[in-house]
Design a protein around this motif. Structure first.
Motif, PDB file in Angstrom:
ATOM      1  N   ASP A  41       0.810  -1.214   0.000  1.00 48.93           N
ATOM      2  CA  ASP A  41       0.000   0.000   0.000  1.00 48.93           C
ATOM      3  C   ASP A  41       0.843   1.263   0.000  1.00 48.93           C
ATOM      4  O   ASP A  41       0.356   2.347  -0.366  1.00 48.93           O
ATOM      5  CB  ASP A  41      -0.932   0.021   1.217  1.00 48.93           C
ATOM      6  CG  ASP A  41      -1.994  -1.064   1.156  1.00 48.93           C
ATOM      7  OD1 ASP A  41      -2.311  -1.509   0.029  1.00 48.93           O
ATOM      8  OD2 ASP A  41      -2.498  -1.458   2.220  1.00 48.93           O
ATOM      9  N   LEU A  43       3.617   3.972  -1.135  1.00 50.55           N
ATOM     10  CA  LEU A  43       4.244   4.411  -2.373  1.00 50.55           C
ATOM     11  C   LEU A  43       5.678   3.909  -2.433  1.00 50.55           C
ATOM     12  O   LEU A  43       6.388   3.896  -1.419  1.00 50.55           O
ATOM     13  CB  LEU A  43       4.245   5.935  -2.463  1.00 50.55           C
ATOM     14  CG  LEU A  43       2.895   6.646  -2.596  1.00 50.55           C
ATOM     15  CD1 LEU A  43       3.103   8.156  -2.565  1.00 50.55           C
ATOM     16  CD2 LEU A  43       2.157   6.231  -3.849  1.00 50.55           C
ATOM     17  N   SER A  44       6.118   3.506  -3.609  1.00 54.74           N
ATOM     18  CA  SER A  44       7.517   3.137  -3.795  1.00 54.74           C
ATOM     19  C   SER A  44       8.367   4.406  -3.863  1.00 54.74           C
ATOM     20  O   SER A  44       7.842   5.522  -4.022  1.00 54.74           O
ATOM     21  CB  SER A  44       7.689   2.333  -5.080  1.00 54.74           C
ATOM     22  OG  SER A  44       7.455   3.170  -6.212  1.00 54.74           O
ATOM     23  N   GLU A  47       7.682   6.137  -7.087  1.00 58.13           N
ATOM     24  CA  GLU A  47       6.377   6.803  -7.112  1.00 58.13           C
ATOM     25  C   GLU A  47       6.420   8.120  -6.346  1.00 58.13           C
ATOM     26  O   GLU A  47       5.832   9.125  -6.774  1.00 58.13           O
ATOM     27  CB  GLU A  47       5.314   5.873  -6.529  1.00 58.13           C
ATOM     28  CG  GLU A  47       4.961   4.717  -7.461  1.00 58.13           C
ATOM     29  CD  GLU A  47       4.057   3.671  -6.813  1.00 58.13           C
ATOM     30  OE1 GLU A  47       3.340   2.974  -7.545  1.00 58.13           O
ATOM     31  OE2 GLU A  47       4.080   3.543  -5.558  1.00 58.13           O
ATOM     32  N   ILE A  48       7.119   8.127  -5.217  1.00 51.53           N
ATOM     33  CA  ILE A  48       7.262   9.372  -4.456  1.00 51.53           C
ATOM     34  C   ILE A  48       7.981  10.424  -5.282  1.00 51.53           C
ATOM     35  O   ILE A  48       7.542  11.586  -5.390  1.00 51.53           O
ATOM     36  CB  ILE A  48       8.014   9.115  -3.132  1.00 51.53           C
ATOM     37  CG1 ILE A  48       7.147   8.296  -2.183  1.00 51.53           C
ATOM     38  CG2 ILE A  48       8.434  10.434  -2.479  1.00 51.53           C
ATOM     39  CD1 ILE A  48       7.890   7.790  -0.965  1.00 51.53           C
ATOM     40  N   ASP A 267       0.656   6.415   1.642  1.00 51.54           N
ATOM     41  CA  ASP A 267      -0.009   5.520   0.698  1.00 51.54           C
ATOM     42  C   ASP A 267      -0.632   6.271  -0.479  1.00 51.54           C
ATOM     43  O   ASP A 267      -1.530   5.781  -1.154  1.00 51.54           O
ATOM     44  CB  ASP A 267      -1.053   4.643   1.390  1.00 51.54           C
ATOM     45  CG  ASP A 267      -2.093   5.451   2.167  1.00 51.54           C
ATOM     46  OD1 ASP A 267      -1.909   6.675   2.338  1.00 51.54           O
ATOM     47  OD2 ASP A 267      -3.091   4.860   2.611  1.00 51.54           O
ATOM     48  N   GLY A 268      -0.142   7.482  -0.726  1.00 55.27           N
ATOM     49  CA  GLY A 268      -0.471   8.162  -1.966  1.00 55.27           C
ATOM     50  C   GLY A 268      -1.787   8.898  -2.008  1.00 55.27           C
ATOM     51  O   GLY A 268      -2.388   9.052  -3.085  1.00 55.27           O
ATOM     52  N   GLN A 269      -2.241   9.410  -0.873  1.00 56.28           N
ATOM     53  CA  GLN A 269      -3.491  10.179  -0.822  1.00 56.28           C
ATOM     54  C   GLN A 269      -3.175  11.660  -0.628  1.00 56.28           C
ATOM     55  O   GLN A 269      -2.342  12.015   0.205  1.00 56.28           O
ATOM     56  CB  GLN A 269      -4.377   9.700   0.339  1.00 56.28           C
ATOM     57  CG  GLN A 269      -4.574   8.196   0.403  1.00 56.28           C
ATOM     58  CD  GLN A 269      -5.211   7.623  -0.836  1.00 56.28           C
ATOM     59  OE1 GLN A 269      -6.280   8.056  -1.252  1.00 56.28           O
ATOM     60  NE2 GLN A 269      -4.551   6.632  -1.437  1.00 56.28           N
ATOM     61  N   ASP A 281      -7.213   9.976  -3.998  1.00 55.81           N
ATOM     62  CA  ASP A 281      -6.267   8.910  -4.285  1.00 55.81           C
ATOM     63  C   ASP A 281      -5.443   9.211  -5.542  1.00 55.81           C
ATOM     64  O   ASP A 281      -5.985   9.309  -6.641  1.00 55.81           O
ATOM     65  CB  ASP A 281      -7.032   7.591  -4.470  1.00 55.81           C
ATOM     66  CG  ASP A 281      -6.126   6.421  -4.794  1.00 55.81           C
ATOM     67  OD1 ASP A 281      -4.949   6.461  -4.368  1.00 55.81           O
ATOM     68  OD2 ASP A 281      -6.584   5.481  -5.468  1.00 55.81           O
ATOM     69  N   ARG A 283      -2.402   7.300  -5.757  1.00 56.53           N
ATOM     70  CA  ARG A 283      -1.710   6.014  -5.940  1.00 56.53           C
ATOM     71  C   ARG A 283      -2.407   5.190  -7.028  1.00 56.53           C
ATOM     72  O   ARG A 283      -1.748   4.574  -7.878  1.00 56.53           O
ATOM     73  CB  ARG A 283      -1.693   5.240  -4.626  1.00 56.53           C
ATOM     74  CG  ARG A 283      -0.919   3.919  -4.681  1.00 56.53           C
ATOM     75  CD  ARG A 283      -1.117   3.149  -3.399  1.00 56.53           C
ATOM     76  NE  ARG A 283      -2.527   2.774  -3.222  1.00 56.53           N
ATOM     77  CZ  ARG A 283      -3.043   2.349  -2.078  1.00 56.53           C
ATOM     78  NH1 ARG A 283      -2.291   2.268  -1.004  1.00 56.53           N
ATOM     79  NH2 ARG A 283      -4.327   2.022  -2.004  1.00 56.53           N
ATOM     80  N   LEU A 286      -1.428   6.496 -10.367  1.00 59.35           N
ATOM     81  CA  LEU A 286      -0.047   6.116 -10.680  1.00 59.35           C
ATOM     82  C   LEU A 286       0.014   4.688 -11.196  1.00 59.35           C
ATOM     83  O   LEU A 286       0.658   4.395 -12.208  1.00 59.35           O
ATOM     84  CB  LEU A 286       0.828   6.228  -9.429  1.00 59.35           C
ATOM     85  CG  LEU A 286       1.264   7.610  -8.950  1.00 59.35           C
ATOM     86  CD1 LEU A 286       1.946   7.485  -7.602  1.00 59.35           C
ATOM     87  CD2 LEU A 286       2.216   8.248  -9.952  1.00 59.35           C
ATOM     88  N   ARG A 287      -0.656   3.807 -10.493  1.00 62.43           N
ATOM     89  CA  ARG A 287      -0.526   2.376 -10.789  1.00 62.43           C
ATOM     90  C   ARG A 287      -1.408   1.921 -11.942  1.00 62.43           C
ATOM     91  O   ARG A 287      -1.283   0.789 -12.407  1.00 62.43           O
ATOM     92  CB  ARG A 287      -0.785   1.569  -9.517  1.00 62.43           C
ATOM     93  CG  ARG A 287       0.291   1.852  -8.472  1.00 62.43           C
ATOM     94  CD  ARG A 287       0.133   1.074  -7.188  1.00 62.43           C
ATOM     95  NE  ARG A 287       1.197   1.448  -6.260  1.00 62.43           N
ATOM     96  CZ  ARG A 287       1.330   0.960  -5.019  1.00 62.43           C
ATOM     97  NH1 ARG A 287       0.436   0.087  -4.567  1.00 62.43           N
ATOM     98  NH2 ARG A 287       2.333   1.347  -4.253  1.00 62.43           N
TER      99      ARG A 287
END
Length: 329
Positions: A41, A43-44, A47-48, A267-269, A281, A283, A286-287
């Motif tokens: 859950d 972010l990698s 991704e950050i 977690d990308g929110q 959201d 994330r 992104l995914r």
């Protein structure tokens, strides 16, 4: 540009790198800790960095603060800082930390491009620190502060929360210590962001209480009008300067009208306010391989819906469902 319906423009991004922490501060989380976010859950690192890049190059962000939980627990922190420092335009970058891991990481973070740090320290007494944090790590925080100062991560700002019956008598001693060590002390009113939802307004130490205590030993002169800008801390010159002390009075003297922050959880929110109960959201976008332009559009839409204020003075105010460790300070 990240603008809202009240003509506020967000230029300061707070990025939570993890919800985990190696302390258990009584005003933040229970002794047993919390149900941490599952690794998938989070972010990698890539991704950050991508989201920071979009914020800086497309949305007008000029300052990035890495937070947590405890951001020094993030294995890829130095690499994240280094990659963000390479962005053009280069954002100013800072870190909010409990300081425990700074002794071993301060020099590397400075070399990677970090500009400065904020370190949380609520007491000069090791026994009180152990009571407040449920950990015996006071000496590590002091060593981390020294390492940050020596590495040039300046100005080193020290964030302090005063709690009734524990450290509420320490304000003058803390300020004297900060001045002697070339740190900038900032007192923060306890906010309703504890996981236990045990915060009570009538039990908190207010900005007025803090200033009254400080003035028993120091002459405080308020900053000139206009110097504060969008900064959350009201600041005073100590005994004529050059040292300053700040008070962040989020509860009793809210500064929402000048807010220039946007927040990204681990977690990308996207969160528009520390006290918001809504999130957007990123994330998922992104995914699902959304282009940068779509992610920027979602972020702009989230910020357009930012409320006028925190709502702390509303009798119907409800604390956020997620505690501060998940939100990012």
């Amino acid at each position: 540009m990240l603008i809202d319906t009240y003509d506020r423009v967000a230029t300061d991004l707070r990025v939570s790198l993890t919800d985990r922490c190696n302390l258990r501060c009584t005003y933040c989380m229970p002794e047993e800790g919390l149900q941490w976010l599952a690794k998938p859950d989070l972010l990698s690192d890539d991704e950050i960095v991508r989201l920071v890049r979009i914020a800086v190059t497309q949305l007008g962000i000029t300052e990035v603060r890495f937070t947590g939980g405890e951001p020094l627990l993030r294995p890829g922190l130095v690499s994240i800082v280094q990659q963000c420092a390479a962005l053009a335009p280069r954002p100013k970058m800072s870190l909010t930390t409990n300081g425990i891991g700074l002794k071993r990481t301060a020099a590397a973070l400075k070399a990677a491009g970090l500009d400065r740090v904020n370190v949380s320290l609520d007491t000069l007494r090791p026994d009180v620190f152990k009571t407040l944090t449920r950990r015996d790590r006071h000496h590590d925080v002091l060593a981390g502060l020294e390492a940050a100062r020596d590495a040039g991560l300046t100005p080193v700002k020290v964030n302090t929360v005063l709690m009734p019956g524990l450290n509420d008598d320490e304000a003058p001693d803390l300020l004297a210590w900060a001045v002697a060590n070339e740190y900038e002390l900032r007192f923060i009113e306890q906010m309703p962001l504890d996981a236990q939802h045990g915060w009570k307004r009538d039990g908190m130490i207010t900005a007025g209480d803090i200033l009254q205590s400080l003035r028993t030993r120091f002459d405080l002169t308020a900053e000139e009008d206009g110097e504060r800008g969008s900064a959350p801390a009201e600041r005073w010159l100590v005994d004529g300067g050059p040292h300053r002390v700040g008070v962040i009075a989020s509860v009793t003297r809210p500064f929402c009208r000048a807010c220039d922050r946007t927040r990204l959880t681990a977690d990308g929110q996207v969160r528009t306010c520390l006290f918001a109960r809504e999130e957007t959201d990123l994330r998922g976008a992104l995914r699902s391989e959304a282009p940068d332009e779509e992610i920027a559009r979602l972020w702009k839409l989230a910020m357009w819906g930012k409320k006028a204020g925190s709502g702390l003075d509303d009798p119907s105010f409800l604390q956020p469902d997620r505690p501060m460790s998940a939100i990012g300070g």
